[in-house]
Design a protein around this motif. Sequence first.
Motif, PDB file in Angstrom:
ATOM      1  N   GLU A 114      -3.140   4.782  -3.818  1.00  0.00           N
ATOM      2  CA  GLU A 114      -3.546   4.814  -4.829  1.00  0.00           C
ATOM      3  C   GLU A 114      -3.828   5.785  -5.341  1.00  0.00           C
ATOM      4  OE1 GLU A 114      -6.819   1.833  -3.470  1.00  0.00           O
ATOM      5  OE2 GLU A 114      -5.311  -0.104  -3.701  1.00  0.00           O
ATOM      6  N   GLU A 136       0.508  -3.728  -2.158  1.00  0.00           N
ATOM      7  CA  GLU A 136       0.064  -3.733  -3.785  1.00  0.00           C
ATOM      8  C   GLU A 136       0.316  -2.106  -4.566  1.00  0.00           C
ATOM      9  OE1 GLU A 136      -3.662  -5.772  -4.531  1.00  0.00           O
ATOM     10  OE2 GLU A 136      -2.792  -8.077  -3.462  1.00  0.00           O
ATOM     11  N   ARG A 140       2.058  -0.709  -6.919  1.00  0.00           N
ATOM     12  CA  ARG A 140       1.782  -0.160  -8.310  1.00  0.00           C
ATOM     13  C   ARG A 140       2.823   1.300  -8.261  1.00  0.00           C
ATOM     14  NH1 ARG A 140      -1.382   5.119  -9.558  1.00  0.00           N
ATOM     15  NH2 ARG A 140      -0.721   5.441  -7.000  1.00  0.00           N
TER      16      ARG A 140
END
Length: 340
Positions: A114, A136, A140
């Motif tokens: 992230e 996830e 992204r």
Amino acid sequence: MRPTVHDIAAAAGVSLATVDRVLNGRPGVRRQTVEKVEGAVLRLGYVRDVTAANLARRRVYPLIFVVPGGPNSFMRNLETEIRAAAERSSAERTAITIETVPAFDPGALARVLEAIDPASVAGVGLVATDTAEVREAVARLTDAGVHVATLVSDLPGSSRTHFCGIDNLAAGRTAAGLIGRFCHRRHGKVLMVAGSMKLSDHMDRAAGFTELLQAEFPDLEILGPVEANDDAERVKQAVMDALETDPEIIAVYNLGAGSRGLIEALSAHRQRALSVVAHEVTVHSRQALADGLFDAVINQDCGHEVRSAIRVLKARADGLDPLSAQERIRIDIFLKDNLP
């Protein structure tokens, strides 16, 4: 002969510099001229050699590799291969950064992913932990146009671009076939030791092993898998406890790491006629084969996996498809007699 940029320039009635600007999407060309060049490309059937174009422009591909930290010998070998690739960066036009995260910590892995700025990288390679938060984080990156390759352990059901690793279902089936033959019609139990069933490679190996052993060697009963987080001390204790309490164990399959612990446990039970299959050729597993503690080691070439990830990520960054035959990682089987 294949059409060239010279043919396009002649057909469109423009200069080579103008063709170059249009093909590379640079500004400063009138819409009418762009349409002429694009029309000539279509008429001539011109296919651009993206690799050559990027070589001419001296394009550099920034890549980030995320690997588990800790004492796992195979992972340290993988990291060594990535560092070797980083040293070849000038020749391969890459700029490689390595991030390490605690093993079996999906939260830490997700946080590293992230934190990556999509504008700063051409691709990301990682050893995946198969959880929703990691999927996830990968989504992204891919939604932002960053290609992601998994190494060693895959992330099925995710948006990752490519998996650089062996067929782990087949590896598990291979281990079952070996142990079944090594046990040679003996009745007994097989202890299966895993690192973590949150890793897709461990899940697949366990599933392949179970499927084939039950189908072809019904006289062998499976115990486990016992999860030991690839920790040598935990592997040692799990195997010691099992061997001391169950005299019917005649084989051990270690589908993860922690071979040092397995070796210590087996050394304390040399009087037992145990058939043993493990994974990855390391200093420790090599010695165990030579000493007769291991019967076979199933191996994957981590150098090939790193080189494959780099090729795939560079190709995808250029909008090209990798060569599937070149990127297939084979399963190697080593006995003490054929160690390289």
